[in-house]
Design a protein around this motif. Sequence first.
Motif, PDB file in Angstrom:
ATOM      1  N   GLY A 252       0.838  -1.192   0.000  1.00 15.03           N
ATOM      2  CA  GLY A 252       0.000   0.000   0.000  1.00 15.03           C
ATOM      3  C   GLY A 252       0.870   1.237   0.000  1.00 15.03           C
ATOM      4  N   THR A 253       0.234   2.330  -0.198  1.00 21.97           N
ATOM      5  CA  THR A 253       0.964   3.580  -0.254  1.00 21.97           C
ATOM      6  C   THR A 253       1.183   4.119   1.150  1.00 21.97           C
ATOM      7  OG1 THR A 253      -0.096   4.030  -2.357  1.00 21.97           O
ATOM      8  CG2 THR A 253       0.931   5.885  -1.275  1.00 21.97           C
ATOM      9  N   ARG A 254       2.426   4.385   1.457  1.00 25.04           N
ATOM     10  CA  ARG A 254       2.749   5.045   2.723  1.00 25.04           C
ATOM     11  C   ARG A 254       2.407   6.519   2.581  1.00 25.04           C
ATOM     12  NH1 ARG A 254       8.533   2.275   2.443  1.00 25.04           N
ATOM     13  NH2 ARG A 254       8.420   3.527   0.588  1.00 25.04           N
ATOM     14  N   ALA A 255       2.291   7.195   3.691  1.00 19.04           N
ATOM     15  CA  ALA A 255       1.978   8.624   3.661  1.00 19.04           C
ATOM     16  C   ALA A 255       2.970   9.347   2.765  1.00 19.04           C
ATOM     17  CB  ALA A 255       2.021   9.201   5.069  1.00 19.04           C
ATOM     18  N   GLY A 256       2.479  10.047   1.775  1.00 21.74           N
ATOM     19  CA  GLY A 256       3.321  10.816   0.874  1.00 21.74           C
ATOM     20  C   GLY A 256       3.970  10.012  -0.245  1.00 21.74           C
ATOM     21  N   GLU A 257       3.781   8.696  -0.258  1.00 21.54           N
ATOM     22  CA  GLU A 257       4.394   7.854  -1.287  1.00 21.54           C
ATOM     23  C   GLU A 257       3.534   7.862  -2.554  1.00 21.54           C
ATOM     24  OE1 GLU A 257       4.289   3.539  -0.802  1.00 21.54           O
ATOM     25  OE2 GLU A 257       6.379   3.485  -1.437  1.00 21.54           O
ATOM     26  N   THR A 258       4.190   7.926  -3.688  1.00 22.47           N
ATOM     27  CA  THR A 258       3.489   7.882  -4.967  1.00 22.47           C
ATOM     28  C   THR A 258       3.661   6.510  -5.608  1.00 22.47           C
ATOM     29  OG1 THR A 258       5.400   8.587  -6.261  1.00 22.47           O
ATOM     30  CG2 THR A 258       3.997  10.346  -5.333  1.00 22.47           C
ATOM     31  N   VAL A 259       2.927   6.261  -6.656  1.00 26.83           N
ATOM     32  CA  VAL A 259       3.097   5.024  -7.427  1.00 26.83           C
ATOM     33  C   VAL A 259       4.526   4.954  -7.949  1.00 26.83           C
ATOM     34  CG1 VAL A 259       2.388   3.784  -9.504  1.00 26.83           C
ATOM     35  CG2 VAL A 259       0.669   4.857  -8.063  1.00 26.83           C
ATOM     36  N   THR A 260       5.062   6.067  -8.395  1.00 30.66           N
ATOM     37  CA  THR A 260       6.439   6.086  -8.895  1.00 30.66           C
ATOM     38  C   THR A 260       7.411   5.693  -7.793  1.00 30.66           C
ATOM     39  OG1 THR A 260       5.856   7.758 -10.528  1.00 30.66           O
ATOM     40  CG2 THR A 260       8.197   7.486 -10.048  1.00 30.66           C
ATOM     41  N   ASP A 261       7.180   6.165  -6.575  1.00 30.46           N
ATOM     42  CA  ASP A 261       8.039   5.759  -5.456  1.00 30.46           C
ATOM     43  C   ASP A 261       8.018   4.244  -5.281  1.00 30.46           C
ATOM     44  OD1 ASP A 261       8.709   8.417  -4.780  1.00 30.46           O
ATOM     45  OD2 ASP A 261       6.971   8.598  -3.439  1.00 30.46           O
ATOM     46  N   ARG A 262       6.836   3.632  -5.353  1.00 29.17           N
ATOM     47  CA  ARG A 262       6.736   2.175  -5.220  1.00 29.17           C
ATOM     48  C   ARG A 262       7.484   1.479  -6.348  1.00 29.17           C
ATOM     49  NH1 ARG A 262       0.586   0.764  -4.442  1.00 29.17           N
ATOM     50  NH2 ARG A 262       0.554   2.398  -5.960  1.00 29.17           N
ATOM     51  N   LEU A 263       7.348   1.995  -7.579  1.00 31.70           N
ATOM     52  CA  LEU A 263       8.030   1.373  -8.710  1.00 31.70           C
ATOM     53  C   LEU A 263       9.543   1.483  -8.579  1.00 31.70           C
ATOM     54  CD1 LEU A 263       5.660   2.489 -11.598  1.00 31.70           C
ATOM     55  CD2 LEU A 263       5.712   0.285 -10.414  1.00 31.70           C
ATOM     56  N   VAL A 264      10.025   2.606  -8.093  1.00 31.78           N
ATOM     57  CA  VAL A 264      11.465   2.771  -7.882  1.00 31.78           C
ATOM     58  C   VAL A 264      11.943   1.805  -6.798  1.00 31.78           C
ATOM     59  CG1 VAL A 264      13.259   4.378  -7.096  1.00 31.78           C
ATOM     60  CG2 VAL A 264      11.549   5.115  -8.767  1.00 31.78           C
ATOM     61  N   ASP A 265      11.150   1.631  -5.738  1.00 28.68           N
ATOM     62  CA  ASP A 265      11.499   0.650  -4.702  1.00 28.68           C
ATOM     63  C   ASP A 265      11.566  -0.758  -5.299  1.00 28.68           C
ATOM     64  OD1 ASP A 265      11.595   2.588  -2.724  1.00 28.68           O
ATOM     65  OD2 ASP A 265       9.600   2.134  -1.923  1.00 28.68           O
ATOM     66  N   LEU A 266      10.605  -1.103  -6.127  1.00 28.52           N
ATOM     67  CA  LEU A 266      10.599  -2.424  -6.763  1.00 28.52           C
ATOM     68  C   LEU A 266      11.797  -2.594  -7.690  1.00 28.52           C
ATOM     69  CD1 LEU A 266       6.792  -2.759  -7.442  1.00 28.52           C
ATOM     70  CD2 LEU A 266       8.146  -4.181  -5.880  1.00 28.52           C
ATOM     71  N   ASN A 267      12.212  -1.513  -8.354  1.00 29.05           N
ATOM     72  CA  ASN A 267      13.389  -1.593  -9.207  1.00 29.05           C
ATOM     73  C   ASN A 267      14.645  -1.856  -8.388  1.00 29.05           C
ATOM     74  OD1 ASN A 267      15.852   0.245 -10.379  1.00 29.05           O
ATOM     75  ND2 ASN A 267      14.908  -1.147 -11.860  1.00 29.05           N
ATOM     76  N   THR A 268      14.713  -1.284  -7.212  1.00 27.30           N
ATOM     77  CA  THR A 268      15.869  -1.528  -6.349  1.00 27.30           C
ATOM     78  C   THR A 268      15.994  -3.020  -6.053  1.00 27.30           C
ATOM     79  OG1 THR A 268      15.683   0.665  -5.379  1.00 27.30           O
ATOM     80  CG2 THR A 268      16.919  -0.974  -4.112  1.00 27.30           C
ATOM     81  N   ARG A 269      14.889  -3.666  -5.744  1.00 28.15           N
ATOM     82  CA  ARG A 269      14.894  -5.119  -5.508  1.00 28.15           C
ATOM     83  C   ARG A 269      15.313  -5.871  -6.773  1.00 28.15           C
ATOM     84  NH1 ARG A 269       9.331  -6.492  -2.557  1.00 28.15           N
ATOM     85  NH2 ARG A 269       9.717  -5.455  -0.576  1.00 28.15           N
ATOM     86  N   TYR A 270      14.738  -5.463  -7.892  1.00 28.68           N
ATOM     87  CA  TYR A 270      15.059  -6.094  -9.181  1.00 28.68           C
ATOM     88  C   TYR A 270      16.562  -5.993  -9.453  1.00 28.68           C
ATOM     89  CZ  TYR A 270      15.241  -6.499 -14.321  1.00 28.68           C
ATOM     90  OH  TYR A 270      15.562  -6.848 -15.611  1.00 28.68           O
ATOM     91  N   ALA A 271      17.107  -4.805  -9.271  1.00 24.06           N
ATOM     92  CA  ALA A 271      18.526  -4.565  -9.569  1.00 24.06           C
ATOM     93  C   ALA A 271      19.443  -5.379  -8.661  1.00 24.06           C
ATOM     94  CB  ALA A 271      18.847  -3.075  -9.447  1.00 24.06           C
ATOM     95  N   GLU A 272      19.013  -5.645  -7.437  1.00 34.49           N
ATOM     96  CA  GLU A 272      19.832  -6.440  -6.518  1.00 34.49           C
ATOM     97  C   GLU A 272      20.061  -7.852  -7.037  1.00 34.49           C
ATOM     98  OE1 GLU A 272      17.690  -6.106  -2.840  1.00 34.49           O
ATOM     99  OE2 GLU A 272      18.438  -4.072  -2.459  1.00 34.49           O
ATOM    100  N   ALA A 273      19.074  -8.396  -7.745  1.00 29.35           N
ATOM    101  CA  ALA A 273      19.178  -9.764  -8.269  1.00 29.35           C
ATOM    102  C   ALA A 273      19.509  -9.791  -9.760  1.00 29.35           C
ATOM    103  CB  ALA A 273      17.867 -10.511  -8.025  1.00 29.35           C
ATOM    104  N   PHE A 274      19.649  -8.619 -10.360  1.00 35.30           N
ATOM    105  CA  PHE A 274      19.844  -8.532 -11.813  1.00 35.30           C
ATOM    106  C   PHE A 274      21.208  -9.067 -12.231  1.00 35.30           C
ATOM    107  CE2 PHE A 274      21.098  -6.231 -15.699  1.00 35.30           C
ATOM    108  CZ  PHE A 274      19.997  -6.516 -16.505  1.00 35.30           C
ATOM    109  N   THR A 275      21.198  -9.807 -13.320  1.00 41.80           N
ATOM    110  CA  THR A 275      22.423 -10.282 -13.950  1.00 41.80           C
ATOM    111  C   THR A 275      22.395  -9.825 -15.400  1.00 41.80           C
ATOM    112  OG1 THR A 275      22.382 -12.250 -12.566  1.00 41.80           O
ATOM    113  CG2 THR A 275      23.790 -12.328 -14.491  1.00 41.80           C
ATOM    114  N   ASP A 276      23.455  -9.213 -15.856  1.00 45.33           N
ATOM    115  CA  ASP A 276      23.528  -8.749 -17.247  1.00 45.33           C
ATOM    116  C   ASP A 276      23.323  -9.943 -18.171  1.00 45.33           C
ATOM    117  OD1 ASP A 276      24.181  -7.770 -19.749  1.00 45.33           O
ATOM    118  OD2 ASP A 276      26.160  -7.027 -19.170  1.00 45.33           O
ATOM    119  N   PRO A 277      22.276  -9.878 -19.035  1.00 48.52           N
ATOM    120  CA  PRO A 277      22.029 -11.012 -19.925  1.00 48.52           C
ATOM    121  C   PRO A 277      23.024 -11.113 -21.073  1.00 48.52           C
ATOM    122  CG  PRO A 277      20.429  -9.282 -20.328  1.00 48.52           C
ATOM    123  CD  PRO A 277      21.269  -8.843 -19.164  1.00 48.52           C
ATOM    124  N   GLY A 278      23.893 -10.127 -21.222  1.00 43.96           N
ATOM    125  CA  GLY A 278      24.926 -10.192 -22.248  1.00 43.96           C
ATOM    126  C   GLY A 278      24.410 -10.023 -23.662  1.00 43.96           C
TER     127      GLY A 278
END
Length: 187
Positions: free
Chosen positions: A18-44
């Motif tokens: 859910g949205t925290r106080a003051g959080e936007t959809v973009t904020d949530r997407l950026v947070d999700l990208n951080t998780r994605y990037a942590e496990a990301f492997t360059d596909p080459g």
Amino acid sequence: MSTSAQPSAETDSPATSGTRAGETVTDRLVDLNTRYAEAFTDPGMDARPVLKVAVVACMDARLDLHRALGLELGDCHTIRNAGGVVTDDVLRSLTISQRALGTRSVILIHHTNCGMESLTEGFRQELELEVGQRPAWAVEAYTDADQDVRQSMQRVRTSPFLLHTDDVRGFVFDVTTGKLREILPAS
């Protein structure tokens, strides 16, 4: 239907619960990208699509093009806009896709129940009255998806900038069944 960016009762993650106080959809997407990037492997891969195909489709959120067409990362170039219509900018992208990145085939996909069927070119006049400036672009609204697919195929086939116009096919995607229906070009 839920996506990973939507709030979900299945997880306690601040990014998806859910949205925290003051959080936007973009904020949530950026947070999700951080998780994605942590496990990301360059596909080459490079930018040249493996299947040498460019797909032009509507931006409608109901179209999951990769799943609908059985595509994997790196298989195609995907060009999306309102209606999936072939505009000057789509021709620009297709020209770069073909001439610089090796694509040879073009698939055009419109869909049933498209929002473009409820708009008119009057939308531009409404915008002009509201903001004081007329948009330089055409709305490209239509009432017949089949006919607009034919027009889009014709625009691709007759573009002087495209090298490969022999494998251009058009379809209408049914948003209730998930099936593509091929549209034959005008004779």
